[in-house]
Design a protein around this motif. Sequence first.
Motif, PDB file in Angstrom:
ATOM      1  N   THR A 122       0.832  -1.198   0.000  1.00 41.81           N
ATOM      2  CA  THR A 122       0.000   0.000   0.000  1.00 41.81           C
ATOM      3  C   THR A 122       0.869   1.251   0.000  1.00 41.81           C
ATOM      4  O   THR A 122       2.018   1.237   0.454  1.00 41.81           O
ATOM      5  CB  THR A 122      -0.949   0.039   1.209  1.00 41.81           C
ATOM      6  N   ALA A 127      -4.788   2.526   4.294  1.00 44.58           N
ATOM      7  CA  ALA A 127      -5.539   2.207   3.069  1.00 44.58           C
ATOM      8  C   ALA A 127      -6.922   1.678   3.389  1.00 44.58           C
ATOM      9  O   ALA A 127      -7.698   1.366   2.491  1.00 44.58           O
ATOM     10  CB  ALA A 127      -4.771   1.185   2.231  1.00 44.58           C
ATOM     11  N   SER A 227      -8.992  -1.059  -2.288  1.00 49.41           N
ATOM     12  CA  SER A 227      -8.984  -0.087  -1.203  1.00 49.41           C
ATOM     13  C   SER A 227     -10.381   0.500  -1.082  1.00 49.41           C
ATOM     14  O   SER A 227     -10.953   0.960  -2.072  1.00 49.41           O
ATOM     15  CB  SER A 227      -7.966   1.026  -1.476  1.00 49.41           C
ATOM     16  N   HIS A 239      -3.483   0.541  -3.508  1.00 43.85           N
ATOM     17  CA  HIS A 239      -3.158  -0.818  -3.054  1.00 43.85           C
ATOM     18  C   HIS A 239      -2.701  -1.610  -4.269  1.00 43.85           C
ATOM     19  O   HIS A 239      -3.474  -1.844  -5.200  1.00 43.85           O
ATOM     20  CB  HIS A 239      -4.399  -1.468  -2.420  1.00 43.85           C
TER      21      HIS A 239
END
Length: 254
Positions: A122, A127, A227, A239
């Motif tokens: 991430t 996230a 995400s 992500h």
Amino acid sequence: MQHSVAPGTSRLALFSRSGSRPRRGRLFVPTALAAALSLVLATPAHATVEWNGDADNGGTAVFDSILCDSPSYVYQPDWADGRGKIFGFTKAVGSERCEGHGVAGHTLTSGRTYWFGWESMTKTGNAQTVFQWKSWGTAEEQEQNYPVIMKVEDSRLKIWYVAPGEQWISAGSVAWTPGTWNKIELGIDARTSTSGSFALYVNGQLVVDRQNARTWDLKGNVPRWGSYGSTIVGVESVHWVDGLKMGTTRADVD
């Protein structure tokens, strides 16, 4: 880190790989018990990958659908690091989600075990939701919206079991460093009663071994990666996901 096997360790943790012993150390299981557990898991002797969800295997067509609120998007960079293409789920400013939904070409059912494996990174330590074991149907058709959910929050990966009635029960957490790849292996024994369970390994470490869980809702469940979070609408969240796989044993997705 060495993990001893406690008396209450679940079927998924014990039989995380092909055979009758855990990944680390030795465990001698009585023959009758081993046979019974093998039947419950219904794991073939020579299991293989059932679904290859890598970005190089057809791009976003590996998912049943892409759920990205405008102006969010999925891109597929190749950073020339040997991985090939990866997925970059980008939840843009002003939206709540960008997710890949389901496994194309497969109808998931209850009464069996699914293992999912992937690598995850991430952009930030917040996230929010990066994985959902999402239930089908509307609120009126569900008892559990997402029985298993994973969040990146406060630079930790947090895993929750969400029981009927929206009961959030913490299943475990582990430190999470933004900008660093992490290997994820998640096994779910899908059951409509509380005889289900799920186990999670992060970078080879057993982080969650949750038993007595209802892991299959009224209309069934599918995985989602990306995400999502109503609390982070005002910021961008990315992500990255690589090497998605689904199989019947942990060895399939290792």
